[in-house]
Design a protein around this motif. Structure first.
Motif, PDB file in Angstrom:
ATOM      1  N   MET A 178       0.843  -1.182   0.000  1.00 23.59           N
ATOM      2  CA  MET A 178       0.000   0.000   0.000  1.00 23.59           C
ATOM      3  C   MET A 178       0.887   1.243   0.000  1.00 23.59           C
ATOM      4  SD  MET A 178      -2.913   1.127   2.792  1.00 23.59           S
ATOM      5  CE  MET A 178      -4.326   0.356   2.082  1.00 23.59           C
ATOM      6  N   LYS A 179       0.563   2.194  -0.854  1.00 27.31           N
ATOM      7  CA  LYS A 179       1.325   3.439  -0.910  1.00 27.31           C
ATOM      8  C   LYS A 179       1.090   4.256   0.357  1.00 27.31           C
ATOM      9  CE  LYS A 179       1.421   4.182  -5.877  1.00 27.31           C
ATOM     10  NZ  LYS A 179       1.129   5.160  -6.929  1.00 27.31           N
ATOM     11  N   ARG A 180       2.088   5.064   0.700  1.00 22.81           N
ATOM     12  CA  ARG A 180       1.975   5.905   1.890  1.00 22.81           C
ATOM     13  C   ARG A 180       0.800   6.870   1.776  1.00 22.81           C
ATOM     14  NH1 ARG A 180       7.043   4.425   1.187  1.00 22.81           N
ATOM     15  NH2 ARG A 180       8.155   3.657   2.995  1.00 22.81           N
ATOM     16  N   ALA A 181       0.553   7.392   0.590  1.00 20.54           N
ATOM     17  CA  ALA A 181      -0.589   8.298   0.394  1.00 20.54           C
ATOM     18  C   ALA A 181      -1.897   7.581   0.695  1.00 20.54           C
ATOM     19  CB  ALA A 181      -0.591   8.852  -1.033  1.00 20.54           C
ATOM     20  N   ASP A 182      -1.998   6.310   0.339  1.00 14.76           N
ATOM     21  CA  ASP A 182      -3.212   5.537   0.621  1.00 14.76           C
ATOM     22  C   ASP A 182      -3.376   5.307   2.127  1.00 14.76           C
ATOM     23  OD1 ASP A 182      -3.815   5.383  -2.094  1.00 14.76           O
ATOM     24  OD2 ASP A 182      -2.697   3.512  -2.346  1.00 14.76           O
ATOM     25  N   ILE A 183      -2.260   5.074   2.817  1.00 14.62           N
ATOM     26  CA  ILE A 183      -2.291   4.911   4.275  1.00 14.62           C
ATOM     27  C   ILE A 183      -2.801   6.205   4.910  1.00 14.62           C
ATOM     28  CG2 ILE A 183      -0.867   4.657   6.352  1.00 14.62           C
ATOM     29  CD1 ILE A 183       0.990   2.837   4.624  1.00 14.62           C
ATOM     30  N   LEU A 184      -2.244   7.341   4.477  1.00 21.50           N
ATOM     31  CA  LEU A 184      -2.649   8.629   5.032  1.00 21.50           C
ATOM     32  C   LEU A 184      -4.125   8.905   4.750  1.00 21.50           C
ATOM     33  CD1 LEU A 184      -1.397  11.043   6.547  1.00 21.50           C
ATOM     34  CD2 LEU A 184      -1.060  12.124   4.323  1.00 21.50           C
ATOM     35  N   ARG A 185      -4.566   8.658   3.529  1.00 23.41           N
ATOM     36  CA  ARG A 185      -5.983   8.864   3.178  1.00 23.41           C
ATOM     37  C   ARG A 185      -6.901   8.013   4.053  1.00 23.41           C
ATOM     38  NH1 ARG A 185      -3.793   8.828  -2.229  1.00 23.41           N
ATOM     39  NH2 ARG A 185      -4.078  10.891  -3.167  1.00 23.41           N
ATOM     40  N   ALA A 186      -6.556   6.736   4.217  1.00 20.45           N
ATOM     41  CA  ALA A 186      -7.397   5.825   4.998  1.00 20.45           C
ATOM     42  C   ALA A 186      -7.477   6.257   6.460  1.00 20.45           C
ATOM     43  CB  ALA A 186      -6.861   4.398   4.897  1.00 20.45           C
ATOM     44  N   GLN A 187      -6.353   6.659   7.038  1.00 20.32           N
ATOM     45  CA  GLN A 187      -6.350   7.053   8.446  1.00 20.32           C
ATOM     46  C   GLN A 187      -7.045   8.394   8.647  1.00 20.32           C
ATOM     47  OE1 GLN A 187      -6.092   4.632   9.936  1.00 20.32           O
ATOM     48  NE2 GLN A 187      -4.103   3.709  10.218  1.00 20.32           N
ATOM     49  N   TYR A 188      -6.863   9.322   7.711  1.00 19.69           N
ATOM     50  CA  TYR A 188      -7.574  10.607   7.807  1.00 19.69           C
ATOM     51  C   TYR A 188      -9.076  10.375   7.716  1.00 19.69           C
ATOM     52  CZ  TYR A 188      -3.586  13.848   7.589  1.00 19.69           C
ATOM     53  OH  TYR A 188      -2.473  14.585   7.864  1.00 19.69           O
ATOM     54  N   MET A 189      -9.503   9.469   6.833  1.00 20.67           N
ATOM     55  CA  MET A 189     -10.927   9.178   6.714  1.00 20.67           C
ATOM     56  C   MET A 189     -11.460   8.640   8.037  1.00 20.67           C
ATOM     57  SD  MET A 189     -13.046   6.671   4.145  1.00 20.67           S
ATOM     58  CE  MET A 189     -12.711   7.682   2.731  1.00 20.67           C
ATOM     59  N   ARG A 190     -10.726   7.709   8.623  1.00 16.35           N
ATOM     60  CA  ARG A 190     -11.159   7.151   9.909  1.00 16.35           C
ATOM     61  C   ARG A 190     -11.220   8.231  10.989  1.00 16.35           C
ATOM     62  NH1 ARG A 190      -7.306   2.913  11.867  1.00 16.35           N
ATOM     63  NH2 ARG A 190      -8.733   2.901  13.626  1.00 16.35           N
ATOM     64  N   ALA A 191     -10.163   9.046  11.087  1.00 10.28           N
ATOM     65  CA  ALA A 191     -10.072  10.026  12.168  1.00 10.28           C
ATOM     66  C   ALA A 191     -11.059  11.178  12.004  1.00 10.28           C
ATOM     67  CB  ALA A 191      -8.648  10.572  12.254  1.00 10.28           C
ATOM     68  N   TRP A 192     -11.183  11.698  10.787  1.00 10.26           N
ATOM     69  CA  TRP A 192     -11.987  12.894  10.570  1.00 10.26           C
ATOM     70  C   TRP A 192     -13.435  12.572  10.225  1.00 10.26           C
ATOM     71  CZ3 TRP A 192     -10.297  17.721  11.631  1.00 10.26           C
ATOM     72  CH2 TRP A 192      -8.922  17.915  11.766  1.00 10.26           C
ATOM     73  N   GLN A 193     -13.662  11.733   9.249  1.00  8.25           N
ATOM     74  CA  GLN A 193     -15.019  11.477   8.773  1.00  8.25           C
ATOM     75  C   GLN A 193     -15.757  10.466   9.627  1.00  8.25           C
ATOM     76  OE1 GLN A 193     -13.324  11.499   4.461  1.00  8.25           O
ATOM     77  NE2 GLN A 193     -15.450  10.927   4.366  1.00  8.25           N
ATOM     78  N   ASN A 194     -15.067   9.423  10.050  1.00  8.36           N
ATOM     79  CA  ASN A 194     -15.713   8.350  10.794  1.00  8.36           C
ATOM     80  C   ASN A 194     -15.625   8.555  12.297  1.00  8.36           C
ATOM     81  OD1 ASN A 194     -16.033   7.327   8.251  1.00  8.36           O
ATOM     82  ND2 ASN A 194     -14.532   5.693   8.488  1.00  8.36           N
ATOM     83  N   ASP A 195     -14.996   9.660  12.719  1.00  8.54           N
ATOM     84  CA  ASP A 195     -14.863   9.997  14.140  1.00  8.54           C
ATOM     85  C   ASP A 195     -14.278   8.835  14.940  1.00  8.54           C
ATOM     86  OD1 ASP A 195     -14.955  11.662  16.340  1.00  8.54           O
ATOM     87  OD2 ASP A 195     -17.032  11.197  16.813  1.00  8.54           O
ATOM     88  N   GLU A 196     -13.147   8.322  14.440  1.00 10.31           N
ATOM     89  CA  GLU A 196     -12.422   7.260  15.127  1.00 10.31           C
ATOM     90  C   GLU A 196     -11.080   7.819  15.598  1.00 10.31           C
ATOM     91  OE1 GLU A 196     -12.065   3.445  13.090  1.00 10.31           O
ATOM     92  OE2 GLU A 196     -13.666   4.103  11.738  1.00 10.31           O
TER      93      GLU A 196
END
Length: 141
Positions: A1-19
């Motif tokens: 997995m590319k680093r950009a994909d890791i960052l996108r996935a974690q930002y989605m979890r933290a910001w959008q999914n309130d995790e």
């Protein structure tokens, strides 16, 4: 997995999914991000508090990573926060930069810049065009 994909996935979890745990998954325990709050490096716990403070002002934001460059352990990217003001449901879009060094899937150091002036202008907490008078060098009386 590319680093950009890791960052996108974690930002989605933290910001959008309130995790909030996503930030702990993204940052190495000894990592700190510099640049968002002058003179205060943010570890995972401080970053979680920053997210909570911003989420008190806006609807759950969607963070997009628009452009990235990866070289070795490093990722540089332009990010945009897409959200709405809570009080007026008015669209708010603000950009920022992240430069991070990874060790595997975790960030071990990061340097950030976020357009807080535009963010606070759009929230009505700073006057419109705040940067223009600042560039004149004249101080308020």
């Amino acid at each position: 997995m590319k680093r950009a994909d890791i960052l996108r996935a974690q930002y989605m979890r933290a910001w959008q999914n309130d995790e909030p745990a996503a930030i702990g998954d993204l940052f190495h325990p000894d990592a700190a991000a510099s640049g968002l709050v002058p003179g205060l490096p943010l570890g995972a716990e401080e970053f979680r508090r920053l997210i909570a403070a911003i989420q008190d002002l806006v609807e759950p934001p969607r963070i997009t990573i628009e452009e990235t460059v990866e070289q070795g352990d490093w990722l540089a990217g332009f990010a945009c926060m897409h959200t709405r003001r809570i009080d007026r449901h008015q669209d708010l879009n603000v950009g920022g930069m992240v430069i991070a060094r990874f060790d595997g899937p975790a960030i071990v150091e990061a340097y950030n810049s976020f357009d807080f002036i535009t963010f606070f202008e759009e929230l009505g907490l700073l006057p419109d065009n705040t940067a223009a008078p600042c560039l004149t060098g004249r101080r308020r009386a």
